[in-house]
Every structure is written in C-alpha cells, then in structure tokens.
Design a protein around this motif. Sequence first.
Motif, PDB file in Angstrom:
ATOM      1  N   MET A   1       0.860  -1.171   0.000  1.00 11.15           N
ATOM      2  CA  MET A   1       0.000   0.000   0.000  1.00 11.15           C
ATOM      3  C   MET A   1       0.904   1.231   0.000  1.00 11.15           C
ATOM      4  O   MET A   1       1.838   1.314   0.787  1.00 11.15           O
ATOM      5  N   ASP A   2       0.598   2.179  -0.857  1.00 11.74           N
ATOM      6  CA  ASP A   2       1.414   3.382  -0.925  1.00 11.74           C
ATOM      7  C   ASP A   2       0.925   4.434   0.084  1.00 11.74           C
ATOM      8  O   ASP A   2      -0.198   4.382   0.563  1.00 11.74           O
ATOM      9  N   ILE A   3       1.798   5.395   0.377  1.00 11.59           N
ATOM     10  CA  ILE A   3       1.494   6.384   1.410  1.00 11.59           C
ATOM     11  C   ILE A   3       0.390   7.358   1.000  1.00 11.59           C
ATOM     12  O   ILE A   3      -0.272   7.926   1.857  1.00 11.59           O
ATOM     13  N   VAL A   4       0.179   7.519  -0.299  1.00 17.38           N
ATOM     14  CA  VAL A   4      -0.913   8.396  -0.757  1.00 17.38           C
ATOM     15  C   VAL A   4      -2.253   7.744  -0.449  1.00 17.38           C
ATOM     16  O   VAL A   4      -3.140   8.367   0.141  1.00 17.38           O
ATOM     17  N   ASN A   5      -2.425   6.476  -0.831  1.00 14.26           N
ATOM     18  CA  ASN A   5      -3.688   5.785  -0.573  1.00 14.26           C
ATOM     19  C   ASN A   5      -3.919   5.524   0.910  1.00 14.26           C
ATOM     20  O   ASN A   5      -5.059   5.375   1.333  1.00 14.26           O
ATOM     21  N   LEU A   6      -2.856   5.491   1.688  1.00 11.68           N
ATOM     22  CA  LEU A   6      -3.015   5.360   3.141  1.00 11.68           C
ATOM     23  C   LEU A   6      -3.457   6.675   3.779  1.00 11.68           C
ATOM     24  O   LEU A   6      -3.795   6.710   4.951  1.00 11.68           O
ATOM     25  N   GLY A   7      -3.441   7.757   3.017  1.00 10.79           N
ATOM     26  CA  GLY A   7      -3.859   9.046   3.548  1.00 10.79           C
ATOM     27  C   GLY A   7      -2.785   9.743   4.361  1.00 10.79           C
ATOM     28  O   GLY A   7      -3.085  10.606   5.182  1.00 10.79           O
ATOM     29  N   LEU A   8      -1.523   9.387   4.122  1.00  6.96           N
ATOM     30  CA  LEU A   8      -0.432   9.960   4.897  1.00  6.96           C
ATOM     31  C   LEU A   8       0.088  11.275   4.316  1.00  6.96           C
ATOM     32  O   LEU A   8       0.840  11.983   4.981  1.00  6.96           O
ATOM     33  N   ILE A   9      -0.295  11.603   3.083  1.00  8.74           N
ATOM     34  CA  ILE A   9       0.129  12.850   2.461  1.00  8.74           C
ATOM     35  C   ILE A   9      -0.951  13.898   2.691  1.00  8.74           C
ATOM     36  O   ILE A   9      -2.078  13.754   2.250  1.00  8.74           O
ATOM     37  N   ALA A  32       0.916   6.613  13.422  1.00  9.71           N
ATOM     38  CA  ALA A  32       1.080   6.815  14.866  1.00  9.71           C
ATOM     39  C   ALA A  32       2.365   7.604  15.110  1.00  9.71           C
ATOM     40  O   ALA A  32       3.383   7.326  14.468  1.00  9.71           O
ATOM     41  N   PRO A  33       2.347   8.589  16.011  1.00  9.97           N
ATOM     42  CA  PRO A  33       3.540   9.394  16.266  1.00  9.97           C
ATOM     43  C   PRO A  33       4.768   8.585  16.700  1.00  9.97           C
ATOM     44  O   PRO A  33       5.890   8.967  16.418  1.00  9.97           O
ATOM     45  N   GLY A  34       4.570   7.468  17.348  1.00  8.43           N
ATOM     46  CA  GLY A  34       5.688   6.667  17.840  1.00  8.43           C
ATOM     47  C   GLY A  34       6.296   5.738  16.815  1.00  8.43           C
ATOM     48  O   GLY A  34       7.232   5.000  17.129  1.00  8.43           O
ATOM     49  N   CYS A  35       5.819   5.762  15.587  1.00  4.40           N
ATOM     50  CA  CYS A  35       6.314   4.862  14.548  1.00  4.40           C
ATOM     51  C   CYS A  35       7.783   5.151  14.254  1.00  4.40           C
ATOM     52  O   CYS A  35       8.144   6.284  13.917  1.00  4.40           O
ATOM     53  N   GLY A  36       8.609   4.160  14.360  1.00  8.76           N
ATOM     54  CA  GLY A  36      10.034   4.306  14.122  1.00  8.76           C
ATOM     55  C   GLY A  36      10.414   4.465  12.661  1.00  8.76           C
ATOM     56  O   GLY A  36      11.565   4.750  12.341  1.00  8.76           O
ATOM     57  N   MET A  37       9.467   4.306  11.754  1.00  5.27           N
ATOM     58  CA  MET A  37       9.739   4.420  10.327  1.00  5.27           C
ATOM     59  C   MET A  37       9.740   5.869   9.840  1.00  5.27           C
ATOM     60  O   MET A  37      10.057   6.128   8.686  1.00  5.27           O
ATOM     61  N   GLY A  38       9.378   6.823  10.690  1.00  9.83           N
ATOM     62  CA  GLY A  38       9.248   8.215  10.282  1.00  9.83           C
ATOM     63  C   GLY A  38      10.447   8.768   9.528  1.00  9.83           C
ATOM     64  O   GLY A  38      10.309   9.210   8.386  1.00  9.83           O
ATOM     65  N   PRO A  39      11.646   8.756  10.116  1.00 15.23           N
ATOM     66  CA  PRO A  39      12.807   9.311   9.419  1.00 15.23           C
ATOM     67  C   PRO A  39      13.094   8.596   8.097  1.00 15.23           C
ATOM     68  O   PRO A  39      13.446   9.227   7.107  1.00 15.23           O
ATOM     69  N   HIS A  40      12.900   7.295   8.064  1.00  7.99           N
ATOM     70  CA  HIS A  40      13.127   6.525   6.831  1.00  7.99           C
ATOM     71  C   HIS A  40      12.126   6.945   5.753  1.00  7.99           C
ATOM     72  O   HIS A  40      12.508   7.150   4.595  1.00  7.99           O
ATOM     73  N   LEU A  41      10.857   7.061   6.105  1.00 12.31           N
ATOM     74  CA  LEU A  41       9.843   7.436   5.123  1.00 12.31           C
ATOM     75  C   LEU A  41      10.045   8.851   4.602  1.00 12.31           C
ATOM     76  O   LEU A  41       9.841   9.116   3.412  1.00 12.31           O
ATOM     77  N   VAL A  42      10.464   9.767   5.460  1.00 17.96           N
ATOM     78  CA  VAL A  42      10.733  11.142   5.026  1.00 17.96           C
ATOM     79  C   VAL A  42      11.867  11.148   4.005  1.00 17.96           C
ATOM     80  O   VAL A  42      11.761  11.772   2.939  1.00 17.96           O
ATOM     81  N   MET A  43      12.951  10.459   4.291  1.00 16.77           N
ATOM     82  CA  MET A  43      14.086  10.424   3.368  1.00 16.77           C
ATOM     83  C   MET A  43      13.723   9.701   2.072  1.00 16.77           C
ATOM     84  O   MET A  43      14.124  10.128   0.989  1.00 16.77           O
ATOM     85  N   GLU A  44      12.972   8.631   2.175  1.00 22.39           N
ATOM     86  CA  GLU A  44      12.547   7.891   0.975  1.00 22.39           C
ATOM     87  C   GLU A  44      11.673   8.772   0.086  1.00 22.39           C
ATOM     88  O   GLU A  44      11.854   8.823  -1.128  1.00 22.39           O
ATOM     89  N   ALA A  45      10.731   9.487   0.684  1.00 21.40           N
ATOM     90  CA  ALA A  45       9.866  10.378  -0.089  1.00 21.40           C
ATOM     91  C   ALA A  45      10.693  11.477  -0.739  1.00 21.40           C
ATOM     92  O   ALA A  45      10.533  11.765  -1.935  1.00 21.40           O
TER      93      ALA A  45
END
Length: 84
Positions: A1-9, A32-45
């Motif tokens: 599932m991509d981040i657009v369809n998840l409603g994260l953008i 969720a604010p505590g998700c450890g993937m945050g920095p990775h997803l920001v850099m990937e985007a």
Amino acid sequence: MDIVNLGLIYDVAVIELENGLHHVAVKMTLTAPGCGMGPHLVMEAKDRIEALEGVEAADVEMVWDPPWNQDMVSEEGRMKLGLI
C-alpha cells in the motif's frame, strides 16, 4: 500500500523556479507518532521526489495535525485493506 492511498500525504506544493525546474514541498504524517519508520519514510519520499524529471529539490515535513485516522485512507486503499 502506498502512502498516498493510506492518507499519509496532507499537502503537496510545487513551485516553479527561475531555471524552469521545480521545488516540491510535502507535508506528511504517520499512522502513529511513535512509529520508528518516520525518518526513513521522510528520506525515501524526498529521494523519490528529487529523482523525478524536472524536480530540483524537495522538502518533506512530518506533521501531526490533524492526527491520522482510518477515514483518511482512500477508497482504493480501503478495498486493498479489506475495509470495504
């Protein structure tokens, strides 16, 4: 599932620069604010946006307001997740 369809953008702004290229600014969130993937997803985007033809630079900002909820998932995303 991509981040657009998840409603994260939450927001995308494309600014044309004097050299004809573009600067892209994105506001996104996580489920969720505590998700450890945050920095990775920001850099990937950021990396993927900057790899697009015509894009000189991108800024990706993590925001928490409004808080994400399942209502933000697109209809396509809900179908893929089995929510409808």
